[in-house]
Design an enzyme around this catalytic site. Structure first.
Site, PDB file in Angstrom:
ATOM      1  N   ASP A  22       0.810  -1.219   0.000  1.00 32.46           N
ATOM      2  CA  ASP A  22       0.000   0.000   0.000  1.00 32.46           C
ATOM      3  C   ASP A  22       0.841   1.266   0.000  1.00 32.46           C
ATOM      4  O   ASP A  22       0.390   2.318   0.450  1.00 32.46           O
ATOM      5  CB  ASP A  22      -0.939  -0.001   1.211  1.00 32.46           C
ATOM      6  CG  ASP A  22      -2.017  -1.060   1.089  1.00 32.46           C
ATOM      7  OD1 ASP A  22      -2.540  -1.252  -0.018  1.00 32.46           O
ATOM      8  OD2 ASP A  22      -2.327  -1.703   2.118  1.00 32.46           O
ATOM      9  N   GLU A  23       2.064   1.185  -0.513  1.00 29.28           N
ATOM     10  CA  GLU A  23       2.965   2.333  -0.478  1.00 29.28           C
ATOM     11  C   GLU A  23       3.293   2.871  -1.862  1.00 29.28           C
ATOM     12  O   GLU A  23       4.254   3.615  -2.038  1.00 29.28           O
ATOM     13  CB  GLU A  23       4.255   1.956   0.267  1.00 29.28           C
ATOM     14  CG  GLU A  23       4.017   1.536   1.716  1.00 29.28           C
ATOM     15  CD  GLU A  23       5.296   1.170   2.441  1.00 29.28           C
ATOM     16  OE1 GLU A  23       6.375   1.460   1.892  1.00 29.28           O
ATOM     17  OE2 GLU A  23       5.219   0.606   3.536  1.00 29.28           O
TER      18      GLU A  23
END
Length: 216
Positions: free
Chosen positions: A159-160
């Site tokens: 999720d980065e």
């Protein structure tokens, strides 16, 4: 010349055909419905030839819009093999962009590399504070005053990836868990469609782990 000077990668798109979108889903349907209804209303300039899921639950939704629906059951042992089958099918259908519409599986590094900066994910903005299941319940217990959603390109770092769009809404002690869930679903739909529209319009420039998103 400019791209060479600044060591930039570029694509030249004459707009001769709409981009072809594949939607990945699991069991949550609010994001899927929003995309399909907006597409039907002419708000999204794309074609949607395929919906892929790891569960059969949302097949009736796909059928109601006349869209092909394929189920690829994922287990720890079959994950890589199933992803290869998914990729082969998407290549056959000339898919340009993928949306993970609350798809509850982690896609592999190889999957992200195959569709670099072409996989858009949506999730709540409680990360990394409330990781795991029932984040809205945990946020309620913590007494948060803001909830939000983030749309980003999926990368090997989960999720980065580069953020495309975000939004928030204030909440208070008057809001129940159900209120947080309702507001969260609304924000997720809104944020994702803004991110998707920007990608379809070629208004996004990725620089490192950031994006520049030009106005409509």
């Amino acid at each position: 010349e400019v791209c060479t000077r600044f060591r930039m990668e570029f694509q030249l798109n004459w707009g001769s055909r709409p981009k072809r979108l594949c939607i990945f889903v699991s069991k949550y349907d609010h994001v899927l419905w929003d995309i399909l209804l907006r597409h039907k209303a002419g708000e999204l300039d794309c074609e949607i030839p395929l919906i892929i899921s790891n569960h059969p639950d949302l097949e009736p939704v796909a059928k109601s819009f006349g869209i092909r629906f394929e189920v690829f059951k994922i287990t720890k042992d079959t994950k890589r093999e199933q992803e290869q089958r998914e990729i082969a099918l998407m290549k056959e259908l000339e898919i340009d962009v993928i949306v993970l519409a609350r798809y509850m599986q982690i896609v592999s590094d190889e999957f992200c590399a195959e569709y670099s900066h072409r996989v858009i994910n949506i999730h709540h903005s409680f990360l990394p504070a409330f990781i795991g299941s029932k984040p809205y319940h945990r946020a309620y217990d913590r007494g948060v005053k803001l909830i939000g959603a983030t749309a980003h390109y999926a990368t090997a770092n989960l999720d980065e990836g580069p953020i495309i769009e975000q939004n928030i809404e204030r909440v208070s002690h008057r809001d129940s868990v159900d209120d947080l869930l309702r507001k969260g679903r609304w924000i997720e739909r809104s944020v994702l469609v803004h991110a998707l529209r920007a990608h379809l319009d070629d208004r996004i420039v990725v620089f490192g782990n950031k994006t520049v998103v030009f106005d409509e």
